[in-house]
Write an enzyme that holds these catalytic residues in place. Structure first.
Site, PDB file in Angstrom:
ATOM      1  N   ARG A 167     -65.118  47.895 101.650  1.00  0.00           N
ATOM      2  CA  ARG A 167     -66.345  47.627 102.405  1.00  0.00           C
ATOM      3  C   ARG A 167     -67.567  48.290 101.772  1.00  0.00           C
ATOM      4  O   ARG A 167     -68.677  48.173 102.302  1.00  0.00           O
ATOM      5  CB  ARG A 167     -66.180  48.076 103.868  1.00  0.00           C
ATOM      6  CG  ARG A 167     -65.299  47.133 104.681  1.00  0.00           C
ATOM      7  CD  ARG A 167     -65.362  47.435 106.178  1.00  0.00           C
ATOM      8  NE  ARG A 167     -64.804  48.740 106.490  1.00  0.00           N
ATOM      9  CZ  ARG A 167     -63.497  48.969 106.714  1.00  0.00           C
ATOM     10  NH1 ARG A 167     -62.640  47.957 106.633  1.00  0.00           N
ATOM     11  NH2 ARG A 167     -63.065  50.171 107.007  1.00  0.00           N
ATOM     12  N   ASP A 194     -65.807  64.000  76.555  1.00  0.00           N
ATOM     13  CA  ASP A 194     -66.279  65.002  77.518  1.00  0.00           C
ATOM     14  C   ASP A 194     -65.577  66.338  77.247  1.00  0.00           C
ATOM     15  O   ASP A 194     -65.264  67.093  78.167  1.00  0.00           O
ATOM     16  CB  ASP A 194     -66.018  64.535  78.957  1.00  0.00           C
ATOM     17  CG  ASP A 194     -66.725  65.383  80.005  1.00  0.00           C
ATOM     18  OD1 ASP A 194     -67.624  66.168  79.628  1.00  0.00           O
ATOM     19  OD2 ASP A 194     -66.367  65.294  81.192  1.00  0.00           O
TER      20      ASP A 194
END
Length: 396
Positions: free
Chosen positions: A235, A282
């Protein structure tokens, strides 16, 4: 003075073509000629390096997000630290990179930026990985998604601060990680876009709507997809759903099997395809060192069994090598070597607007070349025409 070098006898993953038994001539740090061995005419003045038929020449890897390696970190703000990084990275196939900062007090960031500018202008040398600029990771991020970014030093996006820092860096900040939901973020993203600086969404709790507004403002990149961002919900697509749906966004991934499970890497690859993904590490200073306790942005990081974590267990960067990420993406996503090259070399070069000189093996480009063996392990790395790493496996 650069020596003229002739590499011969290997497979070549050249720009838009695969050469089974080829050669590359290197002169003055550039690729002079490239082609199948039968078209080689003269080699009189060249130092010849014979390679095995199973070895593969690929373009040098470009790491857009790396904090440190081999005990050194961008935030150390010393020439020696950046030199250590530039010297160590060719061992993993990285021939150029963005020196990446971390959220810290402004004086520490400013020292790192000034130092990077000094290094780029006065200390850059061939035969080492080239620093292409700076990736400013933080402090314009969301405390709720801080991860290993020290929360005490996170601040709201600030155009005036950005202008000061870009001046300090002598215009070498190339990419800024920013949370678009933070106050004044959209103004800063527009400023970055106007000044040809990549605005990257990261350490962010942004909704799909907020990401869409950021894209309209000029955001074009996502910092370490999945890690420290609002995930995909049925949603609320969040940052991850936005990255999947919006072709305007290139996304970084730490493909070490720790930050993202191999199955999820494959999902991302199927969604974004080779042209939308960029392999990064990273990595922090503990890369290439033994298990132990290290510093990242003034925080204690424990490294054990391939994993770097803060005291509370939060992942704190990686110790991933880009050459391993290259192998991993082929394994995890079941993709081709050509696709992995696109993600490790082509895409970062194009996004950094340096594809005219890096990112592929083509005549006239920098001789940033990685030689892989049949198992895709690094045999040798050339940085702008000079041998920067050699595992001793090739004959000269």
């Amino acid at each position: 003075m650069n020596k003229d070098i002739l590499l011969k006898g290997m497979q070549i993953y050249a720009d838009h073509q695969f050469i089974e038994n080829g050669y590359i001539k290197i002169q003055n740090g550039k690729i002079l000629e490239i082609g199948p061995i039968e078209t080689l005419k003269t080699s009189d003045s060249f130092d010849i390096i014979e390679l095995s038929p199973s070895s593969k020449a690929v373009p040098g890897f470009i790491d857009m997000h790396i904090h440190g390696v081999n005990g050194a970190d961008t935030m150390d703000a010393t020439i020696n630290a950046l030199n250590t990084m530039a010297t160590a990275l060719p061992k993993e196939g990285t021939t150029s990179f963005l020196a990446t900062t971390i959220t810290q007090e402004k004086e520490a960031i400013e020292r790192a930026l000034g130092n990077a500018a000094d290094y780029i202008h006065h200390h850059q040398t061939q035969g080492k990985a080239e620093i292409l600029g700076v990736h400013l990771e933080g402090p314009f991020v969301n405390k709720a998604m801080a991860g290993a970014q020290p929360k005490d030093h996170i601040i709201d996006p600030d155009i005036e601060k950005m202008k000061e820092w870009q001046a300090l860096s002598k215009d070498h900040i190339r990419l800024v990680t920013i949370a678009p939901e933070q106050p004044s973020a959209m103004d800063l993203i527009r400023y970055l876009k106007e000044n040809q600086i990549i605005a990257s969404i990261g350490h962010s709790n942004a909704t799909y709507e907020e990401v869409s507004k950021a894209i309209e403002a000029g955001a074009s990149h996502v910092t370490h997809l999945f890690n420290q961002m609002r995930g995909l919900h049925h949603r609320e697509p969040g940052v991850v759903g936005s990255a999947f749906l919006r072709d305007e966004l290139n996304v970084e991934m730490i493909v070490d099997g720790i930050h993202i499970l191999p199955e999820v890497v494959k999902i991302a690859y199927k969604q974004k395809q080779k042209d939308g993904l960029i392999l990064i590490t990273d990595a922090m200073r503990a890369k290439c060192l033994e298990n132990g306790t290290y510093d990242l942005g003034g925080q204690e990081v424990t490294v054990k069994d391939g994993k770097a974590v803060l005291k509370d267990g939060t992942l704190a960067g990686s110790i991933l090598k880009l050459g391993q990420a290259f192998k991993n993406i082929i394994s995890f996503a079941d993709c081709s070597i050509e696709d992995a090259i696109t993600m490790a070399s082509v895409n970062p070069a194009k996004e950094l607007n340096i594809y005219d000189r890096k990112g592929s093996l083509a005549t006239g480009k920098d001789a940033d070349i990685v030689i892989l063996d049949e198992n895709l392990e690094i045999m040798a790395t050339f940085c702008r025409g000079q041998l920067a790493f050699n595992n001793g496996g090739n004959k000269q």
